[in-house]
Design an enzyme around this catalytic site. Structure first.
Site, PDB file in Angstrom:
ATOM      1  N   GLU A  55      -5.220   1.161  -5.966  1.00 42.01           N
ATOM      2  CA  GLU A  55      -4.411   2.382  -5.890  1.00 42.01           C
ATOM      3  C   GLU A  55      -2.999   2.074  -6.383  1.00 42.01           C
ATOM      4  OE1 GLU A  55      -4.713   4.419  -2.140  1.00 42.01           O
ATOM      5  OE2 GLU A  55      -3.948   6.297  -2.989  1.00 42.01           O
TER       6      GLU A  55
ATOM      7  N   ASP B 267      -0.049   2.512  -5.557  1.00 44.72           N
ATOM      8  CA  ASP B 267       1.049   1.956  -4.762  1.00 44.72           C
ATOM      9  C   ASP B 267       0.944   0.445  -4.639  1.00 44.72           C
ATOM     10  OD1 ASP B 267      -1.240   2.611  -3.286  1.00 44.72           O
ATOM     11  OD2 ASP B 267      -0.163   2.720  -1.390  1.00 44.72           O
TER      12      ASP B 267
ATOM     13  N   HIS C  94      -8.850   1.048   1.905  1.00 44.99           N
ATOM     14  CA  HIS C  94      -9.003   2.466   2.066  1.00 44.99           C
ATOM     15  C   HIS C  94      -9.773   3.141   0.922  1.00 44.99           C
ATOM     16  CE1 HIS C  94      -6.216   5.656   0.242  1.00 44.99           C
ATOM     17  NE2 HIS C  94      -6.921   6.373   1.046  1.00 44.99           N
TER      18      HIS C  94
HETATM   19 FE1  FEO Z   1      -1.700   1.914   0.091  1.00 45.91          FE
HETATM   20 FE2  FEO Z   1      -4.805   2.992  -0.495  1.00 45.91          FE
HETATM   21  O1  FEO Z   1      -3.028   2.682  -0.893  1.00 45.91           O
END
Ligand code: FEO
Length: 510
Positions: A81, A83, A147
């Site tokens: 992801e 970030d 996640h």
């Molecule tokens: Fe911190 Fe799933 O991104």
């Protein structure tokens, strides 16, 4: 800026104090966040994760002050992801042949985001290891859905540090890096907010993954997350906390949320909350207006609750849109082992309450009686709402209630069965816990000593015709149910027109 973590490990991440939104605008960050990247310098030099793409330039500038980029032997991307892998494009432009260790799913996502299929990807699976010298190895552990499907963790032997990425993290910004240095209440609030809003649907996977990691029987001296703090003081506390949260977590708490067109559904919510408190003062009752309060706070409260009550005015024969949005989100979060009920006021048609009830049932909640009120609740209706709260408290109690609390009357005002209230058995209660006290019948509230006419005298605002009813009080101005007019403070203002007590006169015949 770098921060020493342990031995040859340094934090080389990025603080983000001002960020407020994550996942579009779906997750509100109230305490900022950090994007944690770690540099390990053993015989080999390893970079674990990068930072959000908005900080690429700053990240590489800082990293260059710490290490010659050419000296980085391996890059580990635990999660693709943006970030965490966001700075890869700028970094790889400087060191294009550096191997990137990640899962197969991460290759798909990294290429999809950065469009460089030629990068030197090294796909790893659970149990694969990478020797980095000085007797230390990196061990990879796939963690799909924690996640994203591509997520993994990386364990550093010798130092016993688990780089867990999103898992065990929190959107929390503090110049101090370690868990024992920061405000513990803030920290745990943000951990719970993160878990409840992001990881709840994957609770089964959380439990399984944690047991898998524990089965390795390796020491864990630190858990270095990708957001927020590094767990160095009793690091396994957050593992045990996750196991508890993943196990159909609930507290003795009821969350009520609603949207309201004309304050009528709000009045119902307040009275229901008071009824719950009448019977079970130990239960934490939290009331939210979804159009005014933070959605993620509400969802975190739902996560902590044994049951929820959802209210809406009926608009165009359906519920109000913000309530519908909340129910959609709650459905996606797949809460388990929680009870629920619907309520709301209506004018011409009460379709919202039926729809809320259906949606709650479809979302897996154990649904109970709903409650409708036509137009603005009068005193009798407010008593019925309060009685509804009393019934909910009894049905949902987690313990035996004292007899006096379970059977105490709500008020000394007689409630007529000829009411505009419509109570409905929208569905039978499934697997409900037995009530410890007989359930009241709505519309037949018990009576006790009678009030004098003065105590029950309603007062009419002669300007706008709003009526003050002691049986309702005026919760917005802190005037409790049962407050007679003479006890209403002189500072009171009519909630409709804003004028004071001097424009009120007794309602004739009331
Ligand atoms: Fe911190 Fe799933 O991104």
């Amino acid at each position: 800026m770098t921060i020493h973590v342990k031995n040859n490990i340094h934090w080389v991440g990025q603080r983000d104090w001002e960020v407020q939104d994550f996942h579009g605008t779906e997750y509100k960050m109230t305490k900022g966040t950090s994007y944690n990247s770690y540099l390990i310098r053993e015989e080999k030099t390893v970079l674990i994760d990068t930072v959000d793409h908005r900080f690429s330039h700053q990240f590489i500038q800082n990293l260059e002050m710490e290490v010659n980029l050419e000296e980085i032997d391996y890059i580990v991307i635990n999660h693709a992801e943006e970030d965490h892998s966001g700075a890869l494009s700028d970094l790889m432009a400087r060191i294009p042949n550096t191997p990137i260790y990640c899962t197969e799913n991460a290759v798909d996502s990294i290429v999809g985001h950065h469009h460089h299929p030629e990068w030197n990807f090294q796909v790893v699976k659970t149990g694969d290891s990478l020797d980095i010298g000085n007797g230390k190895q990196l061990i990879f552990i796939e963690a799909p859905m924690l996640h994203w499907p591509d997520s993994m963790m990386t364990y550093l032997t010798g130092d016993a540090v688990l780089f867990s990425n999103d898992a065990f993290g929190q959107h929390y910004c503090d110049e101090r890096l370690f868990n024992d240095e920061v405000d513990q209440n803030e920290l745990m609030d943000q951990c719970l907010r993160y878990y409840s809003n992001i990881l709840t649907p994957f609770s089964g996977l959380v439990t399984a993954k944690i047991h898998e990691v524990l089965s390795f029987n390796v020491p864990v001296d630190m858990i270095a997350t990708s957001h927020g703090i590094v767990w160095r003081d009793n690091p396994t506390q957050i593992i045990h906390q996750y196991l508890e949260w993943a196990d159909n977590y609930q507290e003795d708490r009821i969350t009520i949320f609603y949207d309201t067109m004309s304050n009528n559904t709000r009045m119902m919510a307040d009275a229901i909350a008071q009824g719950i408190h009448d019977v079970d003062p130990s239960v934490a009752v939290k009331v939210f207006n979804v159009s005014r309060q933070d959605k993620n706070d509400i969802l975190a409260s739902v996560f902590r609750s044994k049951g929820i009550l959802v209210g809406s005015s009926t608009m165009n024969n359906v519920m109000m849109p913000k309530v519908a949005g909340m129910l959609e989100e709650i459905t996606g979060l797949r809460f388990k082992n929680k009870k629920a009920g619907a309520f709301g006021s209506y004018g011409w048609n009460g379709g919202a309450v039926d729809r809320i009830h259906s949606r709650l049932t479809d979302a897996g909640f154990e649904t109970t009686l709903g409650l409708k009120a036509k137009w603005k609740p009068d005193g009798k209706m407010m008593l019925k709402c309060r009685e509804h709260g009393r019934m909910i408290a009894k049905q949902w109690t987690l313990k035996a209630l004292p007899l006096a609390e379970a059977s105490a009357p709500v008020s000394n005002l007689q409630v007529s069965k000829q009411s505009t209230v419509e109570c409905f058995d929208a569905a039978p209660v499934q697997n409900a816990e037995p009530s410890v006290a007989s359930q009241p019948t709505i519309g037949s509230v018990a009576t006790s000593e009678a009030l004098s006419p003065t105590d029950t005298q309603k007062m009419l605002c002669t300007v706008c015709n709003w009526v003050y009813d002691p049986a309702i009080g005026e919760v917005n101005q802190g005037i409790d149910i049962g407050t007679c007019w003479s006890d209403v403070p002189e500072s009171f203002l009519c909630p409709e027109c804003g004028l004071g007590k001097d424009v009120f006169e007794p309602v004739k015949g009331a």
